[in-house]
Design a protein around this motif. Sequence first.
Motif, mmCIF file in Angstrom:
data_model
loop_
_atom_site.group_PDB
_atom_site.id
_atom_site.type_symbol
_atom_site.label_atom_id
_atom_site.label_comp_id
_atom_site.label_asym_id
_atom_site.label_seq_id
_atom_site.Cartn_x
_atom_site.Cartn_y
_atom_site.Cartn_z
ATOM 1 N N GLN A 75 0.835 -1.196 0.000
ATOM 2 C CA GLN A 75 0.000 0.000 0.000
ATOM 3 C C GLN A 75 0.868 1.244 0.000
ATOM 4 O O GLN A 75 2.024 1.220 0.421
ATOM 5 N N SER A 76 0.278 2.348 -0.483
ATOM 6 C CA SER A 76 0.952 3.647 -0.498
ATOM 7 C C SER A 76 0.239 4.573 0.478
ATOM 8 O O SER A 76 -0.719 5.263 0.111
ATOM 9 N N PRO A 77 0.662 4.603 1.743
ATOM 10 C CA PRO A 77 -0.064 5.393 2.742
ATOM 11 C C PRO A 77 0.144 6.895 2.620
ATOM 12 O O PRO A 77 -0.568 7.659 3.264
ATOM 13 N N PHE A 78 1.126 7.332 1.810
ATOM 14 C CA PHE A 78 1.412 8.768 1.728
ATOM 15 C C PHE A 78 0.822 9.423 0.480
ATOM 16 O O PHE A 78 1.165 10.555 0.157
ATOM 17 N N GLU A 79 -0.062 8.714 -0.211
ATOM 18 C CA GLU A 79 -0.605 9.259 -1.450
ATOM 19 C C GLU A 79 -1.439 10.521 -1.208
ATOM 20 O O GLU A 79 -1.538 11.370 -2.080
ATOM 21 N N GLN A 80 -2.048 10.648 -0.052
ATOM 22 C CA GLN A 80 -2.953 11.761 0.217
ATOM 23 C C GLN A 80 -2.273 12.928 0.940
ATOM 24 O O GLN A 80 -2.948 13.771 1.525
ATOM 25 N N THR A 81 -0.938 12.962 0.908
ATOM 26 C CA THR A 81 -0.236 14.031 1.622
ATOM 27 C C THR A 81 0.109 15.221 0.728
ATOM 28 O O THR A 81 0.596 16.225 1.214
ATOM 29 N N GLY A 82 -0.081 15.118 -0.570
ATOM 30 C CA GLY A 82 0.254 16.199 -1.487
ATOM 31 C C GLY A 82 -0.847 17.241 -1.592
ATOM 32 O O GLY A 82 -1.986 17.030 -1.144
ATOM 33 N N PRO A 83 -0.552 18.382 -2.198
ATOM 34 C CA PRO A 83 -1.572 19.433 -2.350
ATOM 35 C C PRO A 83 -2.716 19.003 -3.271
ATOM 36 O O PRO A 83 -3.810 19.550 -3.183
ATOM 37 N N GLU A 84 -2.472 18.028 -4.164
ATOM 38 C CA GLU A 84 -3.536 17.587 -5.057
ATOM 39 C C GLU A 84 -4.704 16.980 -4.305
ATOM 40 O O GLU A 84 -5.845 17.055 -4.742
ATOM 41 N N ASP A 130 0.360 37.410 -13.196
ATOM 42 C CA ASP A 130 0.452 36.577 -14.392
ATOM 43 C C ASP A 130 1.755 35.779 -14.403
ATOM 44 O O ASP A 130 1.765 34.581 -14.704
ATOM 45 N N GLN A 131 2.853 36.439 -14.054
ATOM 46 C CA GLN A 131 4.149 35.748 -14.009
ATOM 47 C C GLN A 131 4.173 34.690 -12.917
ATOM 48 O O GLN A 131 4.755 33.607 -13.081
ATOM 49 N N PHE A 132 3.522 34.977 -11.787
ATOM 50 C CA PHE A 132 3.490 34.026 -10.679
ATOM 51 C C PHE A 132 2.702 32.768 -11.041
ATOM 52 O O PHE A 132 3.122 31.643 -10.768
ATOM 53 N N LEU A 133 1.555 32.937 -11.684
ATOM 54 C CA LEU A 133 0.714 31.785 -12.018
ATOM 55 C C LEU A 133 1.355 30.911 -13.086
ATOM 56 O O LEU A 133 1.174 29.694 -13.082
ATOM 57 N N ARG A 134 2.103 31.533 -13.983
ATOM 58 C CA ARG A 134 2.736 30.738 -15.039
ATOM 59 C C ARG A 134 3.802 29.785 -14.480
ATOM 60 O O ARG A 134 4.158 28.797 -15.123
ATOM 61 N N GLN A 135 4.303 30.059 -13.295
ATOM 62 C CA GLN A 135 5.310 29.175 -12.699
ATOM 63 C C GLN A 135 4.733 27.822 -12.276
ATOM 64 O O GLN A 135 5.468 26.851 -12.103
ATOM 65 N N PHE A 136 3.403 27.743 -12.101
ATOM 66 C CA PHE A 136 2.774 26.491 -11.681
ATOM 67 C C PHE A 136 2.536 25.530 -12.839
ATOM 68 O O PHE A 136 2.282 24.348 -12.609
ATOM 69 N N GLU A 137 2.578 26.014 -14.075
ATOM 70 C CA GLU A 137 2.275 25.161 -15.217
ATOM 71 C C GLU A 137 3.316 24.036 -15.336
ATOM 72 O O GLU A 137 4.519 24.266 -15.280
ATOM 73 N N GLY A 138 2.817 22.816 -15.476
ATOM 74 C CA GLY A 138 3.692 21.663 -15.650
ATOM 75 C C GLY A 138 4.329 21.145 -14.379
ATOM 76 O O GLY A 138 5.158 20.231 -14.438
ATOM 77 N N ARG A 139 3.938 21.692 -13.232
ATOM 78 C CA ARG A 139 4.520 21.236 -11.971
ATOM 79 C C ARG A 139 3.482 20.454 -11.168
ATOM 80 O O ARG A 139 2.272 20.666 -11.317
ATOM 81 N N THR A 140 3.943 19.533 -10.346
ATOM 82 C CA THR A 140 3.063 18.691 -9.541
ATOM 83 C C THR A 140 3.644 18.522 -8.148
ATOM 84 O O THR A 140 4.856 18.677 -7.944
ATOM 85 N N GLY A 141 2.754 18.230 -7.218
ATOM 86 C CA GLY A 141 3.186 18.031 -5.836
ATOM 87 C C GLY A 141 3.525 16.596 -5.513
ATOM 88 O O GLY A 141 3.884 16.280 -4.369
ATOM 89 N N ILE A 142 3.435 15.699 -6.495
ATOM 90 C CA ILE A 142 3.752 14.294 -6.264
ATOM 91 C C ILE A 142 5.256 14.122 -6.113
ATOM 92 O O ILE A 142 6.029 14.618 -6.925
ATOM 93 N N THR A 143 5.660 13.407 -5.088
ATOM 94 C CA THR A 143 7.080 13.135 -4.844
ATOM 95 C C THR A 143 7.271 11.621 -4.677
ATOM 96 O O THR A 143 6.301 10.849 -4.675
ATOM 97 N N LYS A 144 8.490 11.210 -4.540
ATOM 98 C CA LYS A 144 8.757 9.788 -4.304
ATOM 99 C C LYS A 144 8.178 9.329 -2.970
ATOM 100 O O LYS A 144 7.791 8.171 -2.823
ATOM 101 N N LEU A 145 8.113 10.248 -2.008
ATOM 102 C CA LEU A 145 7.506 9.888 -0.734
ATOM 103 C C LEU A 145 6.029 9.580 -0.915
ATOM 104 O O LEU A 145 5.494 8.641 -0.310
ATOM 105 N N ASN A 146 5.337 10.359 -1.771
ATOM 106 C CA ASN A 146 3.915 10.119 -1.992
ATOM 107 C C ASN A 146 3.661 8.730 -2.559
ATOM 108 O O ASN A 146 2.622 8.128 -2.293
ATOM 109 N N SER A 147 4.581 8.237 -3.369
ATOM 110 C CA SER A 147 4.368 6.952 -4.026
ATOM 111 C C SER A 147 5.085 5.803 -3.328
ATOM 112 O O SER A 147 5.080 4.679 -3.837
#
Length: 283
Positions: A75-84, A130-147
Amino acid sequence: MVQVLDTITVRPSLEAKTLSSKWDGLSPHLIASFYEVAKTGEHTWGRIEGEGGTDPVTVMAPLTEATLEMLLNWQSPFEQTGPESRAPALAAMLQSGSLQPTVDAIKAFFRPGDQPNPPPNVATDMARSDQFLRQFEGRTGITKLNSTQVFNGMPPVKINVVALFRAWSRAAIEVEAPVNKLMEWALPVMLSPDASVLARAVDAIRGTKGYIEALMPSMSPTRIAMRYKGRVYSPLVIESIGMPLSSPVNSDGDFVQLAVPMTLCTLTAIDRGDWRAIGSEKL
């Protein structure tokens, strides 16, 4: 749980207490043997024949299908720890850039000349947003710890088999008898007809029945072992068994051929040592 024994010779006969069809010329490795076992020690099981022991009968049949299935529960118990997981809709809009059109519409609303009294520095603030929001494109909160997966146990091992029985001369002995014996091993030894615990408790107080018998009056199914291709799997229970009633019969109504599907299950899970013992014994 697993042992390895020498090969066997198939000799179907009631005198030898072996129930089987005739399989002359077939390799003994392709014929499985089923027999009842009992506890011989704290962690050991074996065949005890004689008065008060296990059933001395052995049922033998080739297996048209045989699969050993191990289910390892990771099981992956840390899947629900990300901002998603906290704000899935917002995180998806930020990552995909879907929030940008909304910001562009607001920025167009505050263009110079469109408003009589626009807020001060609104153009600079909107450009920064506008510049701040564009920094989020293509990024995710998933890490190796999450999986990261952790081992959360495993159920007992299941063995799915299909035992084949066919008659050459005596269907009652070659087909009916071994299948009936497997059915007996699969079913409870005895189910008490008494439904009231209170009535049994009264009998126990009177001394006509023991307290254990009053509390648990029925007997569970027996444990069996399966010897197949030089390996012995023991102890097992018959978790499910089938009987194809549409199989052909003779003039007496006895089945002349039956393919009996069974699901055998170990009493406990097995570890590396149990599995390693198979290979070491076969070397």
